[in-house]
Motif scaffolding. Structure first.
Motif, PDB file in Angstrom:
ATOM      1  N   LYS A 197       0.827  -1.206   0.000  1.00 48.42           N
ATOM      2  CA  LYS A 197       0.000   0.000   0.000  1.00 48.42           C
ATOM      3  C   LYS A 197       0.864   1.260   0.000  1.00 48.42           C
ATOM      4  O   LYS A 197       0.473   2.296  -0.547  1.00 48.42           O
ATOM      5  N   GLY A 198       2.037   1.200   0.580  1.00 49.03           N
ATOM      6  CA  GLY A 198       2.947   2.345   0.550  1.00 49.03           C
ATOM      7  C   GLY A 198       3.873   2.274  -0.648  1.00 49.03           C
ATOM      8  O   GLY A 198       5.077   2.541  -0.538  1.00 49.03           O
ATOM      9  N   PHE A 199       3.301   1.971  -1.802  1.00 52.30           N
ATOM     10  CA  PHE A 199       4.057   1.731  -3.037  1.00 52.30           C
ATOM     11  C   PHE A 199       4.938   2.915  -3.400  1.00 52.30           C
ATOM     12  O   PHE A 199       4.475   4.035  -3.583  1.00 52.30           O
ATOM     13  N   LEU A 200       6.254   2.669  -3.460  1.00 55.87           N
ATOM     14  CA  LEU A 200       7.250   3.686  -3.818  1.00 55.87           C
ATOM     15  C   LEU A 200       7.141   4.943  -2.958  1.00 55.87           C
ATOM     16  O   LEU A 200       7.320   6.063  -3.438  1.00 55.87           O
ATOM     17  N   ASP A 201       6.865   4.763  -1.682  1.00 55.37           N
ATOM     18  CA  ASP A 201       6.800   5.885  -0.751  1.00 55.37           C
ATOM     19  C   ASP A 201       8.151   6.609  -0.721  1.00 55.37           C
ATOM     20  O   ASP A 201       9.185   5.980  -0.470  1.00 55.37           O
ATOM     21  N   PRO A 202       8.185   7.919  -1.001  1.00 56.97           N
ATOM     22  CA  PRO A 202       9.463   8.630  -1.077  1.00 56.97           C
ATOM     23  C   PRO A 202      10.176   8.766   0.265  1.00 56.97           C
ATOM     24  O   PRO A 202      11.365   9.098   0.298  1.00 56.97           O
ATOM     25  N   PHE A 203       9.471   8.508   1.372  1.00 59.20           N
ATOM     26  CA  PHE A 203      10.077   8.654   2.690  1.00 59.20           C
ATOM     27  C   PHE A 203      10.518   7.312   3.277  1.00 59.20           C
ATOM     28  O   PHE A 203      10.909   7.239   4.439  1.00 59.20           O
ATOM     29  N   SER A 204      10.420   6.257   2.478  1.00 57.68           N
ATOM     30  CA  SER A 204      10.856   4.928   2.899  1.00 57.68           C
ATOM     31  C   SER A 204      11.921   4.423   1.935  1.00 57.68           C
ATOM     32  O   SER A 204      11.956   4.858   0.775  1.00 57.68           O
ATOM     33  N   PRO A 205      12.789   3.527   2.363  1.00 62.29           N
ATOM     34  CA  PRO A 205      13.790   2.955   1.444  1.00 62.29           C
ATOM     35  C   PRO A 205      13.112   2.282   0.262  1.00 62.29           C
ATOM     36  O   PRO A 205      12.033   1.701   0.394  1.00 62.29           O
ATOM     37  N   GLN A 206      13.719   2.389  -0.903  1.00 62.25           N
ATOM     38  CA  GLN A 206      13.124   1.810  -2.109  1.00 62.25           C
ATOM     39  C   GLN A 206      13.100   0.289  -2.027  1.00 62.25           C
ATOM     40  O   GLN A 206      14.109  -0.343  -1.722  1.00 62.25           O
ATOM     41  N   ASP A 207      11.939  -0.268  -2.294  1.00 58.82           N
ATOM     42  CA  ASP A 207      11.751  -1.711  -2.242  1.00 58.82           C
ATOM     43  C   ASP A 207      12.025  -2.292  -3.630  1.00 58.82           C
ATOM     44  O   ASP A 207      11.464  -1.835  -4.632  1.00 58.82           O
ATOM     45  N   ALA A 208      12.865  -3.302  -3.720  1.00 59.16           N
ATOM     46  CA  ALA A 208      13.272  -3.868  -5.011  1.00 59.16           C
ATOM     47  C   ALA A 208      12.086  -4.453  -5.773  1.00 59.16           C
ATOM     48  O   ALA A 208      11.973  -4.300  -6.992  1.00 59.16           O
ATOM     49  N   LYS A 209      11.194  -5.151  -5.065  1.00 58.27           N
ATOM     50  CA  LYS A 209      10.040  -5.756  -5.727  1.00 58.27           C
ATOM     51  C   LYS A 209       9.082  -4.693  -6.264  1.00 58.27           C
ATOM     52  O   LYS A 209       8.529  -4.823  -7.358  1.00 58.27           O
ATOM     53  N   GLN A 210       8.891  -3.627  -5.486  1.00 60.78           N
ATOM     54  CA  GLN A 210       8.019  -2.546  -5.940  1.00 60.78           C
ATOM     55  C   GLN A 210       8.625  -1.831  -7.147  1.00 60.78           C
ATOM     56  O   GLN A 210       7.920  -1.465  -8.094  1.00 60.78           O
ATOM     57  N   LYS A 211       9.923  -1.641  -7.131  1.00 60.69           N
ATOM     58  CA  LYS A 211      10.611  -1.024  -8.262  1.00 60.69           C
ATOM     59  C   LYS A 211      10.438  -1.876  -9.525  1.00 60.69           C
ATOM     60  O   LYS A 211      10.176  -1.367 -10.611  1.00 60.69           O
ATOM     61  N   GLU A 212      10.585  -3.175  -9.358  1.00 51.84           N
ATOM     62  CA  GLU A 212      10.434  -4.088 -10.487  1.00 51.84           C
ATOM     63  C   GLU A 212       9.015  -4.031 -11.046  1.00 51.84           C
ATOM     64  O   GLU A 212       8.805  -4.051 -12.269  1.00 51.84           O
ATOM     65  N   HIS A 213       8.027  -3.970 -10.140  1.00 53.59           N
ATOM     66  CA  HIS A 213       6.634  -3.901 -10.577  1.00 53.59           C
ATOM     67  C   HIS A 213       6.362  -2.597 -11.334  1.00 53.59           C
ATOM     68  O   HIS A 213       5.678  -2.602 -12.372  1.00 53.59           O
ATOM     69  N   ALA A 214       6.909  -1.500 -10.820  1.00 50.47           N
ATOM     70  CA  ALA A 214       6.738  -0.212 -11.490  1.00 50.47           C
ATOM     71  C   ALA A 214       7.355  -0.242 -12.884  1.00 50.47           C
ATOM     72  O   ALA A 214       6.777   0.282 -13.848  1.00 50.47           O
ATOM     73  N   GLN A 215       8.517  -0.879 -12.990  1.00 49.25           N
ATOM     74  CA  GLN A 215       9.172  -0.984 -14.290  1.00 49.25           C
ATOM     75  C   GLN A 215       8.332  -1.806 -15.259  1.00 49.25           C
ATOM     76  O   GLN A 215       8.253  -1.495 -16.459  1.00 49.25           O
ATOM     77  N   THR A 216       7.663  -2.822 -14.756  1.00 47.18           N
ATOM     78  CA  THR A 216       6.778  -3.638 -15.593  1.00 47.18           C
ATOM     79  C   THR A 216       5.620  -2.805 -16.135  1.00 47.18           C
ATOM     80  O   THR A 216       5.244  -2.920 -17.305  1.00 47.18           O
ATOM     81  N   LEU A 217       5.071  -1.975 -15.265  1.00 47.31           N
ATOM     82  CA  LEU A 217       3.982  -1.089 -15.697  1.00 47.31           C
ATOM     83  C   LEU A 217       4.453  -0.158 -16.805  1.00 47.31           C
ATOM     84  O   LEU A 217       3.763   0.028 -17.821  1.00 47.31           O
ATOM     85  N   LEU A 218       5.625   0.440 -16.605  1.00 45.59           N
ATOM     86  CA  LEU A 218       6.154   1.371 -17.594  1.00 45.59           C
ATOM     87  C   LEU A 218       6.417   0.679 -18.931  1.00 45.59           C
ATOM     88  O   LEU A 218       6.135   1.233 -20.002  1.00 45.59           O
ATOM     89  N   GLU A 219       6.960  -0.531 -18.859  1.00 50.70           N
ATOM     90  CA  GLU A 219       7.256  -1.268 -20.091  1.00 50.70           C
ATOM     91  C   GLU A 219       5.975  -1.590 -20.862  1.00 50.70           C
ATOM     92  O   GLU A 219       5.945  -1.529 -22.102  1.00 50.70           O
ATOM     93  N   GLU A 220       4.916  -1.925 -20.137  1.00 48.86           N
ATOM     94  CA  GLU A 220       3.656  -2.233 -20.815  1.00 48.86           C
ATOM     95  C   GLU A 220       3.088  -1.001 -21.505  1.00 48.86           C
ATOM     96  O   GLU A 220       2.644  -1.065 -22.665  1.00 48.86           O
ATOM     97  N   ILE A 221       3.092   0.139 -20.811  1.00 55.89           N
ATOM     98  CA  ILE A 221       2.586   1.374 -21.411  1.00 55.89           C
ATOM     99  C   ILE A 221       3.460   1.793 -22.583  1.00 55.89           C
ATOM    100  O   ILE A 221       2.965   2.255 -23.622  1.00 55.89           O
ATOM    101  N   HIS A 222       4.769   1.596 -22.437  1.00 54.60           N
ATOM    102  CA  HIS A 222       5.690   1.904 -23.523  1.00 54.60           C
ATOM    103  C   HIS A 222       5.379   1.037 -24.748  1.00 54.60           C
ATOM    104  O   HIS A 222       5.391   1.519 -25.900  1.00 54.60           O
ATOM    105  N   GLY A 223       5.094  -0.220 -24.519  1.00 48.77           N
ATOM    106  CA  GLY A 223       4.740  -1.120 -25.613  1.00 48.77           C
ATOM    107  C   GLY A 223       3.473  -0.670 -26.333  1.00 48.77           C
ATOM    108  O   GLY A 223       3.377  -0.754 -27.568  1.00 48.77           O
ATOM    109  N   GLN A 224       2.503  -0.183 -25.557  1.00 49.09           N
ATOM    110  CA  GLN A 224       1.275   0.337 -26.156  1.00 49.09           C
ATOM    111  C   GLN A 224       1.585   1.544 -27.044  1.00 49.09           C
ATOM    112  O   GLN A 224       1.031   1.680 -28.145  1.00 49.09           O
TER     113      GLN A 224
END
Length: 317
Positions: A197-224
């Protein structure tokens, strides 16, 4: 002996006082009369502002014309380049029996992929329903990212040799403050129900799994985005490894790469391509009441900030 001399003097003073009070009352009535006349005039002006469209966008031309729709500034849901406003203008242009062709004038750095996608889909629908009406994109200073997403739906894209075109990519931006917080001794207390729920919260250390998920979202939109460009440009596109990397090119380079078709302006396309020089602007614009409301809101916000931080207004000029 003194009474006869003083009595006429007393009467004269009384008469002067009465005359002076009468003059004051007359002046006061005149001032109030002017005030109420001005107030009535102000009320009338306010009513006219609210009920009359002063933006000059009403369609007055008869006969054949070239329809113009502007895409200016950042593409988002609340601005002038929102899908609602652009699509409304496009629908009016396509449905007008006098429309000989449509020019989509673009000067935008991009914006929301959702808003750009909505406009792209609506252009596709309108072109299918009105096959005899051609739509051309004319690029001014910039047609990047979401702006180019929309342009790729046009029959042809015209640019200036110095226009900036491309930026076929997607980004998600933010900041990380954990280092600064540690330096200042600030502790982050974040409670969530749901581990992400605190996805990519700027006041918390970056979570590797959340970063990977965000990158997946970006790649899909980029593909579109890439699919839309390939579909819109077809065989005209001369793909290179950098074409979909987010880079931008000049108008001259974009023509060589097949991202654009030729050089042109609104006037030249209307005259030489559509062959109807009479250009009619269908763009949905804010009327004077909307501009006044927006300006009033901005002034109120600025006043609150100035008062809150005790800033001298002259320093902002």
């Amino acid at each position: 002996m003194d009474t006869p001399e003083k009595e006429p003097h007393w009467e004269r003073q009384l008469l002067e006082k009465i005359a002076l009070e009468s003059l004051k009352e007359t002046r006061a009535k005149r001032r109030w009369g002017i005030f109420f006349k001005l107030a009535g005039l102000a009320y009338l002006v306010a009513v006219l502002v609210l009920v009359v469209d002063w933006d000059g966008s009403e369609k007055l031309a008869d006969g054949k014309h070239t329809a113009l729709v502007n895409v200016r500034g950042t593409i988002d849901a609340t601005g002038d380049a929102s899908a609602e406003k652009i699509n409304g203008a496009l629908q009016s242009a396509f449905e007008d029996k006098g429309t000989a062709g449509i020019i989509l004038r673009i000067n935008s750095p991009g914006g929301s992929p959702v808003q750009a996608g909505i406009v792209y889909d609506e252009i596709q629908r309108l072109r299918k329903n009105h096959p005899d009406i051609h739509l051309y994109a004319v690029v001014e200073d910039m047609c990047a990212s979401g702006g180019y997403y929309i342009a790729s739906a046009a029959d042809k894209i015209f640019v200036d040799k110095a226009s900036i075109v491309g930026s076929i990519g997607v980004l998600m931006e933010g900041f990380g403050f954990t280092g600064a917080m540690q330096h200042l001794g600030i502790e982050r207390r974040l409670l969530t129900a749901g581990e992400n729920k605190g996805f990519l919260d700027p006041f918390s250390p970056q979570d590797a799994k959340q970063k990977e998920h965000a990158q997946t979202l970006l790649e899909e939109i980029h593909g579109q985005f890439i699919d839309v460009v390939r579909k819109g440009r077809g065989d005209r596109l001369k793909e290179t490894p950098e074409m979909f990397s987010g880079l931008m090119w000049t108008g001259s380079q974009s023509v060589k790469l097949g991202l654009a078709d030729d050089f042109g302006t609104v006037d030249s396309v209307a005259r030489d391509v559509i062959k109807v020089e009479n250009v009619l602007d269908y763009s949905v614009k804010e009327n004077i009441a909307e501009r006044f409301a927006k300006r009033l809101g901005a002034d109120v916000s600025q006043s609150l900030v100035l008062r809150l931080f005790n800033i001298d207004r002259t320093a902002l000029r």
